[in-house]
Design an enzyme around this catalytic site. Sequence first.
Site, mmCIF file in Angstrom:
data_model
loop_
_atom_site.group_PDB
_atom_site.id
_atom_site.type_symbol
_atom_site.label_atom_id
_atom_site.label_comp_id
_atom_site.label_asym_id
_atom_site.label_seq_id
_atom_site.Cartn_x
_atom_site.Cartn_y
_atom_site.Cartn_z
ATOM 1 C CE LYS A 44 -27.480 -13.860 -3.341
ATOM 2 N NZ LYS A 44 -26.819 -12.920 -4.230
ATOM 3 C CB CYS A 128 -17.061 -7.371 -7.565
ATOM 4 S SG CYS A 128 -17.707 -9.020 -7.397
#
Length: 300
Positions: A44, A128
């Site tokens: 992750k 992001c």
Amino acid sequence: MNTKVTLAGVELKNPVMTASGTFGSGAEYSEFVDLNRLGAVVTKGVANVPWPGNPTPRIAEVHGGMLNAIGLQNPGIDVFVKRDIPFLKQYDTKIIVNVCGKTTEDYIEVVESLGDEPVDMLEINISCPNVKEGGIAFGQDPKAVEAITREVKRHAKQPVIMKLSPNVTDITVMAKAAEAGGADVLSLINTLTGMKIDINRRTFAIANKTGGMSGPAVKPVAVRMVYQVANAVKLPIIGMGGIATAEDALEFLMAGATAVSVGTANFYNPYATVEIAEGIENYMKKYQIDDVNQLIGCVK
């Protein structure tokens, strides 16, 4: 029969890995899956400091998949290095760490922290939002893609995988920008931006309003993008997006991917990764293919 593939000098025992954010760092799934049987475990996303993630609800089912807006919740690099890397080192599989950040400096801090750690590759999540640029994702502007890739490469000791966002007009432009910045490998696709409205509550199904759509419904888009990128750049590709079966994985390999990542399927079938690896072997036996590399990009 050879199932090994190579990504930027890193040899994987087979082309099947996990997709970031769907497998934790492997600990939870190790009860179901023998991690030794995977080509790699992709962790992750990890940031320089702990991230709390988005408010709940953060997940919603949709036809053919799911929406998620977890917000890259993670414990930060210090906890990750102490806890997750030692766990994964117990297994004979490659370790790929997904890195996220809100500024270029954030990414660099994580990349440098991992420099002397026993991890095999870094996957840079450029979906992001870039805080300094007003929130546009790094991966939606080719200049930003090239710049962040170049900067990460300057500091990274491991090969660098740039994970491309599909939420762009032309994926090949982003792929070429990452290649120009010095990327070693590309992975695609990340999730497609989607929305679901709860008509009974008359509000958004996810607190964030929008979320990343993944699952079987995105697969045709992902296969098309992998094919386009494979024919636009000279870098190896990790293909992902809706892979649930060996047949799905084989489509990506034939479109030009060297390896594949399994994501959403892990949520409803925790055995998916191993089943897919076995399925690829069965396909090779059936068609008397002695080297999986013969399948890579065989459809022109």
